[in-house]
Design an enzyme around this catalytic site. Structure first.
Site, short mmCIF file in Angstrom:
data_model
loop_
_atom_site.label_atom_id
_atom_site.label_comp_id
_atom_site.label_asym_id
_atom_site.label_seq_id
_atom_site.Cartn_x
_atom_site.Cartn_y
_atom_site.Cartn_z
N CYS A 68 0.70 -1.16 0.10
CA CYS A 68 -0.14 -0.01 0.03
C CYS A 68 1.14 1.28 -0.04
CB CYS A 68 -0.86 -0.02 1.17
SG CYS A 68 -1.86 1.66 1.20
N CYS A 116 -0.63 4.07 2.25
CA CYS A 116 -0.31 4.05 3.73
C CYS A 116 0.97 4.35 4.02
CB CYS A 116 -0.54 2.57 3.98
SG CYS A 116 -2.20 2.07 3.31
N ASP A 117 2.01 3.70 3.09
CA ASP A 117 3.61 3.64 3.67
C ASP A 117 4.57 4.52 2.77
OD1 ASP A 117 2.56 1.63 5.48
OD2 ASP A 117 2.85 0.29 4.00
#
Ligand code: NAP
Length: 306
Positions: free
Chosen positions: A132, A135-136
């Site tokens: 992701c 997200c990261d």
């Protein structure tokens, strides 16, 4: 007894919930994770109609949720552990103990990222290995990142990751991308992206701080090489979330749910919509189309059978 239970809270599930609750059917949506599903893991969506400049994935999910709950859709959090049919009643078991009965059931459970299945992938998950970028990605400011895959996800997220990374290597097993042309053009024009063609990823290595490199093999000449990267983002497709169905409805050879053009599955009163359905294109726009069709068909099924 509910009229409609929807399993899954991505765009398909929320759209089914919007249609069924607005149609005055007693509707319950069950989601095990974040409302919005995979859309929340997409930074920017620019091919969903109605948002001419594009929209943040998380914002689109929030809007869909607000619109559906405005008409009375009830949403609960939990993991569906079993589904069965008793006469015309469909029974949904949540977290192994809570039981909900419904006249019609809409399956909108989507899919989860496929693993690469190479050494180091599990070991460094959360320590450099990610599925992701939204997200990261921000954890990799000024670092080198490998993105594995050649589809829309790999190229779109590879472009997104150049916001943070010094260099993004897109490692693809062939010499032609599967991604749509507009994404290809943007990636080819981006100086921070380098494509590594005809290349198979063999191993992710690192130390106690996280990933330090990915080991590669050229599939044409078998030449081995090592890329020094601190992040590895894996986008090699998805697998459908259908394990919990345990034979309730027919699946295709890849375990996606087979439906007719009304989104009816092989089980009467059970419908499927979105990425969990066996179909060629997996887009937010096609998911919400499936869901509208499924909800309308579910309403007709209830009228004719109860
Ligand atoms: P995908 O289209 O299935 O592509 C997966 C990619 O990973 C392919 O390039 C494939 O290579 C490669 N791959 C598969 N297994 C591999 C392995 N073991 N090792 C190395 N490479 C491997 O998956 P996706 O890109 O996640 O897209 C999924 C669906 O969502 C598609 O329908 C896509 O159109 C849609 N989507 C759309 C958008 C958008 O509209 N902007 C964004 C994201 C996703 P090969 O090409 O050689 O098979």
């Amino acid at each position: 007894m509910h009229d409609v239970i929807i399993i899954g809270g991505g765009p398909a599930g929320l759209t089914a919930g919007l249609y069924s609750s607005r149609g005055k059917l007693k509707s319950l949506l069950i989601e095990q994770g974040l409302i919005g599903g995979l859309v929340t893991t997409t930074e920017w969506v620019e091919n969903y109609p109605g948002f001419e400049e594009g929209i943040l994935g998380s914002e689109l999910a929030r809007k869909m949720e607000k619109q559906a709950t405005r008409f009375g859709l009830e949403i609960i959090n939990g993991s569906v552990t079993g589904v069965s049919i008793d006469g015309k009643t469909k029974r949904v078991v949540v977290d192994g103990d809570r039981q909900y009965d419904t006249r019609a059931l809409i399956l909108a459970t989507g899919a989860h990222p496929r693993k690469l299945k190479i050494p180091g992938e599990d070991e460094f998950r959360g320590k450099g290995v990610s599925y992701c970028a939204t997200c990261d990605g921000a954890f990799f400011k000024g670092e080198n990142i490998a993105v594995v895959g050649g589809g829309d996800s790999a190229v779109q997220e590879g472009i997104f990751l150049t916001k943070f990374a010094k260099q993004v290597y897109i490692i693809h097993r062939r010499d032609k991308l599967r991604a749509e042309k507009i994404l290809q053009e943007r990636a080819f024009a981006n100086r921070q992206i380098e494509f590594v063609w005809d290349t198979v990823s063999e191993k992710i290595t690192g130390d106690d701080k996280g990933v330090t490199a990915i080991q590669l093999r050229n599939s044409k000449d078998d030449r081995r090489s090592v890329l020094d990267v601190q992040g590895v983002f894996i986008y090699v497709g998805y697998n459908p979330n259908t394990e919990f169905l345990a034979g309730l409805a027919n699946l295709d050879t890849d375990n996606y749910i087979v439906t007719d053009s009304n989104m009816s599955t092989s089980a009467p009163g059970v419908f499927a919509a979105g990425d969990v359905r066996s179909k060629p294109s997996k887009q937010i726009a096609t998911a919400v189309g499936d869901a509208a069709t499924a909800a309308i068909a579910a309403e007709k099924y209830i009228e004719e059978n109860f």
